[in-house]
Design a protein around this motif. Structure first.
Motif, PDB file in Angstrom:
ATOM      1  N   VAL A 111       0.847  -1.202   0.000  1.00 55.12           N
ATOM      2  CA  VAL A 111       0.000   0.000   0.000  1.00 55.12           C
ATOM      3  C   VAL A 111       0.882   1.251   0.000  1.00 55.12           C
ATOM      4  O   VAL A 111       0.623   2.216  -0.729  1.00 55.12           O
ATOM      5  N   ALA A 112       1.967   1.211   0.776  1.00 49.13           N
ATOM      6  CA  ALA A 112       2.883   2.352   0.810  1.00 49.13           C
ATOM      7  C   ALA A 112       3.519   2.560  -0.559  1.00 49.13           C
ATOM      8  O   ALA A 112       3.641   3.689  -1.045  1.00 49.13           O
ATOM      9  N   LEU A 130      -6.800 -20.041  -5.948  1.00 40.06           N
ATOM     10  CA  LEU A 130      -7.952 -19.359  -6.538  1.00 40.06           C
ATOM     11  C   LEU A 130      -8.104 -17.962  -5.931  1.00 40.06           C
ATOM     12  O   LEU A 130      -8.335 -16.979  -6.649  1.00 40.06           O
ATOM     13  N   ALA A 131      -7.937 -17.880  -4.606  1.00 40.45           N
ATOM     14  CA  ALA A 131      -8.049 -16.580  -3.936  1.00 40.45           C
ATOM     15  C   ALA A 131      -7.011 -15.607  -4.494  1.00 40.45           C
ATOM     16  O   ALA A 131      -7.308 -14.441  -4.766  1.00 40.45           O
ATOM     17  N   CYS A 132      -5.782 -16.116  -4.693  1.00 40.54           N
ATOM     18  CA  CYS A 132      -4.717 -15.262  -5.236  1.00 40.54           C
ATOM     19  C   CYS A 132      -5.046 -14.837  -6.662  1.00 40.54           C
ATOM     20  O   CYS A 132      -4.830 -13.677  -7.042  1.00 40.54           O
ATOM     21  N   ALA A 133      -5.582 -15.771  -7.448  1.00 43.98           N
ATOM     22  CA  ALA A 133      -5.921 -15.456  -8.834  1.00 43.98           C
ATOM     23  C   ALA A 133      -7.004 -14.381  -8.883  1.00 43.98           C
ATOM     24  O   ALA A 133      -6.907 -13.413  -9.653  1.00 43.98           O
ATOM     25  N   VAL A 134      -8.018 -14.540  -8.048  1.00 44.81           N
ATOM     26  CA  VAL A 134      -9.089 -13.538  -8.002  1.00 44.81           C
ATOM     27  C   VAL A 134      -8.518 -12.188  -7.581  1.00 44.81           C
ATOM     28  O   VAL A 134      -8.854 -11.145  -8.147  1.00 44.81           O
ATOM     29  N   GLY A 167      -7.038  -6.652  -8.671  1.00 41.99           N
ATOM     30  CA  GLY A 167      -5.995  -5.635  -8.701  1.00 41.99           C
ATOM     31  C   GLY A 167      -5.799  -5.089 -10.105  1.00 41.99           C
ATOM     32  O   GLY A 167      -5.711  -3.880 -10.312  1.00 41.99           O
ATOM     33  N   PHE A 168      -5.777  -6.006 -11.068  1.00 40.77           N
ATOM     34  CA  PHE A 168      -5.610  -5.583 -12.461  1.00 40.77           C
ATOM     35  C   PHE A 168      -6.775  -4.690 -12.883  1.00 40.77           C
ATOM     36  O   PHE A 168      -6.593  -3.639 -13.497  1.00 40.77           O
ATOM     37  N   PHE A 169      -7.979  -5.125 -12.506  1.00 39.59           N
ATOM     38  CA  PHE A 169      -9.187  -4.379 -12.862  1.00 39.59           C
ATOM     39  C   PHE A 169      -9.144  -2.973 -12.261  1.00 39.59           C
ATOM     40  O   PHE A 169      -9.430  -1.979 -12.945  1.00 39.59           O
ATOM     41  N   ASN A 170      -8.760  -2.892 -10.973  1.00 39.41           N
ATOM     42  CA  ASN A 170      -8.605  -1.580 -10.327  1.00 39.41           C
ATOM     43  C   ASN A 170      -7.673  -0.684 -11.131  1.00 39.41           C
ATOM     44  O   ASN A 170      -8.008   0.448 -11.476  1.00 39.41           O
ATOM     45  N   GLY A 171      -6.493  -1.224 -11.436  1.00 43.41           N
ATOM     46  CA  GLY A 171      -5.470  -0.445 -12.117  1.00 43.41           C
ATOM     47  C   GLY A 171      -5.913  -0.047 -13.515  1.00 43.41           C
ATOM     48  O   GLY A 171      -5.788   1.105 -13.925  1.00 43.41           O
ATOM     49  N   TYR A 172      -6.478  -1.021 -14.215  1.00 38.48           N
ATOM     50  CA  TYR A 172      -6.912  -0.781 -15.595  1.00 38.48           C
ATOM     51  C   TYR A 172      -7.963   0.328 -15.640  1.00 38.48           C
ATOM     52  O   TYR A 172      -7.905   1.225 -16.475  1.00 38.48           O
ATOM     53  N   MET A 221      -2.021  -4.735  -8.431  1.00 35.68           N
ATOM     54  CA  MET A 221      -2.086  -6.193  -8.317  1.00 35.68           C
ATOM     55  C   MET A 221      -1.354  -6.665  -7.060  1.00 35.68           C
ATOM     56  O   MET A 221      -1.773  -7.611  -6.399  1.00 35.68           O
ATOM     57  N   CYS A 222      -0.271  -5.966  -6.725  1.00 33.40           N
ATOM     58  CA  CYS A 222       0.493  -6.330  -5.519  1.00 33.40           C
ATOM     59  C   CYS A 222      -0.316  -6.077  -4.250  1.00 33.40           C
ATOM     60  O   CYS A 222      -0.317  -6.893  -3.330  1.00 33.40           O
ATOM     61  N   THR A 223      -1.024  -4.937  -4.192  1.00 35.46           N
ATOM     62  CA  THR A 223      -1.806  -4.669  -2.970  1.00 35.46           C
ATOM     63  C   THR A 223      -2.897  -5.720  -2.810  1.00 35.46           C
ATOM     64  O   THR A 223      -3.116  -6.233  -1.715  1.00 35.46           O
TER      65      THR A 223
END
Lengths: 330, 340
Positions: B70-71, B111-115, B120-125, B238-240
């Motif tokens: 987050v930082a 699965l949790a990690c994939a979701v 994260g990708f969706f947020n960024g995109y 995606m990292c967060t």
């Protein structure tokens, strides 16, 4: 273009006509009700608004499951309105919206009488039958409701305290995971009264690790304490771990409010003295049944409230409840 | 430390000045202050014992695991308010797949990690494509994700809390990795330290780290010198989200249950930890070490108050005051140092 415009016009007219029909139906139902429930209203036309301070937690899930089952069994429509967090102004708005929908019956809870009583009274005075559940045991008569279905939290706390006192507990910790929620305060206060001894309230964060470590520290701070009470199953799981990890499982008597599969397992293993059950399934199920019968036939339980708790789950009867708890019924 | 902008990087700076302008200075000083406070008021009541130390380290670690990425995202100029909801969602995904569908634990975690990566990708995109502030986009995600979690778990299980995972997870090979102990220290603490080291290395020693500072400091200038700002931001989102899934995995195994409401307010705590740690809300400046100490302060305050025996009603007041003091202190130090 012209064709589209005509179609749109036709559609708009159809909508207006339909809306008019709907309104008429509603008015007829209202008249039937005022006449003492003489007329038989088809059940599929009965609309009930369910407006409480319910939030998406395990406890209210069971209530909602009861509502869904009752709606199916009775063949009526129920609109379930939930809060995403404990927020009285939001509840007021939900209540206003529900009244504006002009339902045939309403189920409400009264966690804050000053904020809610006037609005509910307005509804009952306009001929909407109301059943109060869960919170509002002192107010249901005042607002003109048919009855109250629920547990009186203070009394449940007293009962829990008395039960623990029978085990020889004279001092205990009451773990509060949601400060500012009046029902939790009342449980702790009732618990102190029932125990007839010393009770210290400890506030913890709802986060599991923070709660567990907080309880551990509180146990260390109060080495003489003989009893421990938690107020929801999630925190109970963490308290069990805290007791185990601080080596106090043997000398501290532990109990909780409300059920979950893991709490029931702990009770059946004898790791907990009891779990109080307010049978909240009934708080969802019964009001729908009561209202359906009242709307259809004008019959209701007279001048009485229906206590759904506290029932006690102990080592003897825990096993049989486990499966039902897993299904979200207890 | 001083590669916030190209100009600063080539400036000659004395050792003392460099130390004083470190973004994490206030957080370290704050942590020492908070530690001293509890050591004095509650030192004889178990705060200084091994058990007491673990008590707050574990709480700090769980916050810190999320606070590190987050930082970094904040340094790149964006917020992620959806991490708290992501923790709830990931936990429920693991619990449902394991208890309802009998999946092996690792499959549920994957699965949790994939979701999470997808979210994260969706947020960024969405942030990049719409140009809307990430504050708004991820705020929307906060609500939507929490709602989806509640809706699906109730649809599938009829409950919003799923327990009984201890039996499924306790014997699993993954258990020691996520919820075990090493020498009495919960592994979450090592995850925290590991992520902090990794984050610091990326930020200070790699080109990607420079890109992060550039993206947050002056994205236009960064783009002009060839920094792939969009890619940097999407990767960080995606990292967060992934760190939230990691925390959920740890919590599910540690607590033995999942709950749709888990992780509430975590997003704000992670931002607060970063800000205490000297990360600027406007981006372009800060450090991972600072966020680590910010999380440590949070953990110490949250658990330390139990040791003092003070009425726990006052916990949030403590946190609020600490936050304000740390940030004010940070400002004073930075202003003084920059005036020289």
């Amino acid at each position: 273009m012209r064709v589209i415009a005509r179609l749109a016009l036709l559609f708009a007219v159809a909508l207006v006509v339909l809306a008019g029909c709907g309104q008429q139906g509603g008015q007829q139902e209202g008249e039937g009700e005022q006449g003492g429930g003489g007329g038989l209203v088809p059940r599929e036309e009965i609309n009930i608004e369910f407006v409480t301070h319910a939030s998406p937690d395990p406890f209210w899930s069971v209530v909602q499951n009861g509502v869904n089952q009752a709606a199916e069994d009775m063949g009526v429509n129920v609109n379930y309105r939930e809060l995403d967090s404990y927020d009285i102004p939001q509840l007021q708005r939900n209540l206003e919206a529900a009244i504006a929908a002009d339902p045939d019956g309403m189920v409400v809870s009264i966690p804050d009488p000053d904020a809610l009583n006037d609005k509910i009274r307005e509804a009952t005075e306009n001929g909407i039958p109301v059943v109060v559940i869960n919170a509002g045991e002192n107010d249901w008569r005042d607002v003109g409701a048919l009855t109250y279905v629920g547990q009186t939290e203070y009394d449940a706390g007293v009962a829990a305290g008395e039960r623990m006192a029978q085990e020889g507990v004279r001092s205990a910790l009451c773990i509060n995971h949601e400060q500012g929620n009046i029902t939790l305060d009342m449980r702790c206060e009732g618990f102190e009264k029932g125990l007839g001894g010393q009770v210290k309230q400890i506030a913890v964060q709802p986060d599991p690790t923070a709660a567990r470590n907080g309880i551990k520290t509180a146990l260390r701070q109060n080495p003489d304490v003989e009893g421990l009470l938690t107020l929801n199953p999630g925190i109970a799981d963490q308290a069990l771990r805290a007791l185990e990890e601080s080596g106090r499982s043997e000398d501290v008597t532990f109990a909780t409010f409300d059920l979950s599969p893991s709490v029931l397992r702990a009770v059946s293993r004898g790791e907990m003295l009891f779990a109080t059950d307010q049978q909240q399934w009934l708080q969802g199920y019964l009001p729908i049944v009561l209202l359906t019968n009242y709307i259809q036939y004008g019959v209701r339980p007279v001048n009485t409230e229906i206590p759904t708790g506290p029932a006690f789950i102990t080592e003897e009867n825990a096993e049989q409840v486990i499966d039902l708890s897993r299904q979200g019924i207890r | 430390m001083t590669q916030a902008t190209v100009g600063e990087r080539i400036r000659e700076v004395g050792f003392l000045r460099r130390q004083l302008t470190r973004p994490e200075l206030a957080a370290i000083a704050g942590a020492i202050l908070v530690f001293a406070f509890f050591a004095i008021t509650a030192g004889d009541q178990g705060f200084l014992t091994f058990g007491g130390t673990i008590s707050y380290l574990q709480v700090a670690a769980q916050l810190g695991i999320v606070a590190v990425p987050v930082a970094m995202l904040m340094i790149a100029g964006e917020f992620d308010l959806s991490v708290g909801s992501m923790v709830g969602a990931a936990g429920i995904i693991i619990a449902i797949t394991v208890t309802q569908y009998g999946w092996p634990l690792f499959a549920g975690v994957l699965l949790a990690c994939a979701v999470a990566l997808l979210v994260g990708f969706f947020n960024g995109y969405l942030v990049i494509k719409t140009g809307l502030p990430s504050f708004i986009v991820t705020l929307a995600m906060l609500f939507a994700l929490r709602g989806l979690t509640i809706g699906f778990s109730r649809l599938i299980t009829g409950r919003t809390q799923i327990g009984g995972l201890s039996e499924a997870t306790q014997g699993d090979v993954l258990f020691p990795i996520f919820a075990g102990e090493v020498a009495g220290i919960p592994v979450s603490v090592f995850w925290w330290i590991g992520l902090a080291v990794l984050g610091t290395w990326v930020l200070q020693r790699t080109a990607f780290g420079n890109w992060i500072f550039g993206s947050g400091g002056d994205p236009v200038a960064a783009r002009n010198v060839g920094v792939p700002v969009n890619r940097v931001k999407i990767i960080l989102f995606m990292c967060t989200a992934l760190s939230a899934a990691l925390l959920a995995t740890i919590q599910v195994m540690d607590a033995g249950s999942a709950d749709v409401l888990r992780g509430e307010l975590l997003e704000l705590q992670a931002i607060a930890a970063s800000v205490i740690g000297g990360v600027l809300l406007t981006g372009g400046y800060g450090s991972v070490v600072g966020a680590v100490f910010g999380a440590l302060i949070f953990g110490m305050v949250q658990q330390g108050i139990f040791f003092t025996g003070v009425n726990t009603d006052w916990f949030l007041v403590f946190v609020g005051v600490m936050l304000l003091v740390a940030v004010l202190f940070n400002n004073v130090i930075r202003n003084r140092a920059s005036k020289g």
